[in-house]
Design an enzyme around this catalytic site. Structure first.
Site, PDB file in Angstrom:
ATOM      1  N   GLU A 165       0.817  -1.211   0.000  1.00  0.00           N
ATOM      2  CA  GLU A 165       0.000   0.000   0.000  1.00  0.00           C
ATOM      3  C   GLU A 165       0.855   1.266   0.000  1.00  0.00           C
ATOM      4  O   GLU A 165       0.518   2.252  -0.650  1.00  0.00           O
ATOM      5  CB  GLU A 165      -0.962   0.009   1.188  1.00  0.00           C
ATOM      6  CG  GLU A 165      -2.144  -0.944   1.027  1.00  0.00           C
ATOM      7  CD  GLU A 165      -2.974  -0.648  -0.218  1.00  0.00           C
ATOM      8  OE1 GLU A 165      -2.970   0.495  -0.689  1.00  0.00           O
ATOM      9  OE2 GLU A 165      -3.617  -1.588  -0.716  1.00  0.00           O
TER      10      GLU A 165
ATOM     11  N   TYR B  95      -5.953   7.157   3.865  1.00  0.00           N
ATOM     12  CA  TYR B  95      -6.177   6.105   2.885  1.00  0.00           C
ATOM     13  C   TYR B  95      -5.500   4.788   3.284  1.00  0.00           C
ATOM     14  O   TYR B  95      -6.138   3.729   3.324  1.00  0.00           O
ATOM     15  CB  TYR B  95      -5.676   6.508   1.481  1.00  0.00           C
ATOM     16  CG  TYR B  95      -5.527   5.274   0.640  1.00  0.00           C
ATOM     17  CD1 TYR B  95      -6.665   4.651   0.125  1.00  0.00           C
ATOM     18  CD2 TYR B  95      -4.295   4.657   0.468  1.00  0.00           C
ATOM     19  CE1 TYR B  95      -6.566   3.455  -0.564  1.00  0.00           C
ATOM     20  CE2 TYR B  95      -4.189   3.464  -0.214  1.00  0.00           C
ATOM     21  CZ  TYR B  95      -5.326   2.870  -0.726  1.00  0.00           C
ATOM     22  OH  TYR B  95      -5.232   1.678  -1.378  1.00  0.00           O
TER      23      TYR B  95
ATOM     24  N   ASP C  60      -9.070   6.291  -2.383  1.00  0.00           N
ATOM     25  CA  ASP C  60      -7.942   6.826  -3.149  1.00  0.00           C
ATOM     26  C   ASP C  60      -8.490   7.577  -4.366  1.00  0.00           C
ATOM     27  O   ASP C  60      -9.689   7.804  -4.482  1.00  0.00           O
ATOM     28  CB  ASP C  60      -7.006   5.694  -3.579  1.00  0.00           C
ATOM     29  CG  ASP C  60      -7.644   4.833  -4.652  1.00  0.00           C
ATOM     30  OD1 ASP C  60      -8.895   4.834  -4.749  1.00  0.00           O
ATOM     31  OD2 ASP C  60      -6.912   4.181  -5.409  1.00  0.00           O
TER      32      ASP C  60
END
Length: 362
Positions: A39, A122, A140
């Site tokens: 991520e 996020y 996102d």
DNA sequence: AAGCCGGGGAA
DNA sequence: TTCCCAGGCTT
């Protein structure tokens, strides 16, 4: 959307995702650590770009402890070319924090994840939902676009208040089960069907029946985005200082762009040969020969460098620079890609010289 | 809210 | 060329 519409939306999107999900290393063999690393790498970076970096990274730092104990320069070398180098530094710092505060285990809640360096709203949502099933959204750029179209939002999605609204809409459609898959499905839909450029592939969309933009044929008008600010322009002169096959490099200092990475010596502004020669002399260096290098333009997201350059043969090493062979620079130093063009130039030159040497021996 | 922080793929 | 990418941090 009313309750039944939301359930239908969730069901269609999840079924579509399970039938169409792309293969990714962190999906095939998931773990909280792997999901976290992926991520962070995926922040402002495409999936295809990330995959090889991810594989190398996991081979070198297989656990939180390995990352916590990593050498920062080696880590930056691993990160070379990926950009946004603070991500790497923050990753290492967060790994150390996880050892100290969380007994070496990636924390399992949005709130705890959010306290780690480099994990914003996020990424905390992504890791909490995908690794631990916590019912939180992961919004996102893809999801902003998808939700703007689904809800028929005509506001500028770059604005904070619009984003706040769209995050609330996302939470509203989030299911109680399979949250991680649902969040990934929204992003996957944005990446492959509800695309940012060109015409969105509404014919393939599993949720077009619930899409306000599609209903009004506004899918190419939404999302609305204000135009980007102009980039600041900077003129710089790069120097390739060579002495006996070794070249001057230095490490960029904090603060500022690319700090911690290595670069070729360079100065602000454009200069004549004579001016460069004088500058070198001031630092106690003697130029034996000097040739001009081709101009280059380097584009960053908020800045443009217009580079001129000179290649200088020095009488001896100096100026407080580190001198190293091209091979050593390639292998051991993390060099900003802005300077790779000039390095490649040097490499070609060395190879040509070698080839020429071969000719004369024949 | 706006600026800073990279690099690359695609149109 | 421009846009935008599974954003976050600082001011």
């Amino acid at each position: 959307m009313d309750r039944n519409a939301i359930l239908d939306f969730q069901d269609h999107l999840l079924q579509w995702f399970w039938a169409n999900r792309r293969t990714m290393p962190w999906r095939e063999v998931p773990s909280p650590y792997r999901i976290w690393i992926s991520e962070v790498m995926l922040q402002q970076t495409r999936v295809e770009t990330v995959i090889p970096y991810f594989q190398r990274f996991l081979a070198k730092y297989p656990t939180v402890a390995d990352l916590a104990q990593s050498d920062e320069e080696e880590l930056l070398k691993q990160w070379e070319g990926l950009g946004y180098y603070s991500r790497a530094r923050n990753l290492r710092h967060a790994a150390q924090e996880i050892l100290e505060r969380f007994q070496g285990e990636v924390p399992q809640t949005f709130e705890e994840l959010r306290t780690l360096k480099g994990i914003g709203e996020y990424t905390a949502g992504a890791v909490a939902s995908m690794a631990f099933g916590q019912r939180v959204p992961a919004v996102d750029g893809n999801v902003y676009r998808v939700m703007a179209r689904v809800t028929g939002c005509r506001e500028d999605i770059a604005q904070g208040k619009t984003q706040k609204l769209l995050k609330a809409e996302t939470l509203n459609v989030l299911p109680d089960h399979h949250v991680g898959d649902f969040n990934q499905a929204l992003m996957e839909l944005g990446a492959t069907v509800c695309i940012p450029k060109g015409v969105p592939k509404c014919g393939q969309c599993p949720v077009k029946d619930h899409c306000e933009a599609f209903r009004e044929t506004l899918q190419e008008e939404i999302p609305v985005k204000g135009k980007a600010k102009e980039r600041r322009q900077e003129e710089r002169t790069v120097l390739i200082l060579e002495q006996a096959g070794r070249y001057a490099v230095r490490r960029r200092e904090e603060p500022g762009i690319l700090h911690g990475l290595y670069e070729l010596p360079n100065v602000s502004g454009y200069y004549s040969k004579e001016e460069i020669q004088a500058m070198l002399a001031e630092k106690g260096m003697t130029a034996l020969a000097m040739t001009a290098l081709p101009e280059q333009k380097i584009v960053f997201s908020h800045l443009e460098w217009h580079l001129e350059g000179y290649q200088v043969k020095l009488k001896e090493e100096g100026g407080g620079y580190r001198f190293a062979s091209l091979q050593e620079i390639r292998e051991s130093f993390s060099v900003a890609s802005a300077f790779q063009g000039y390095l490649t130039l040097l490499e070609n030159e060395e190879n040509a010289l070698k080839a020429e040497g071969g000719e004369t021996c024949r």
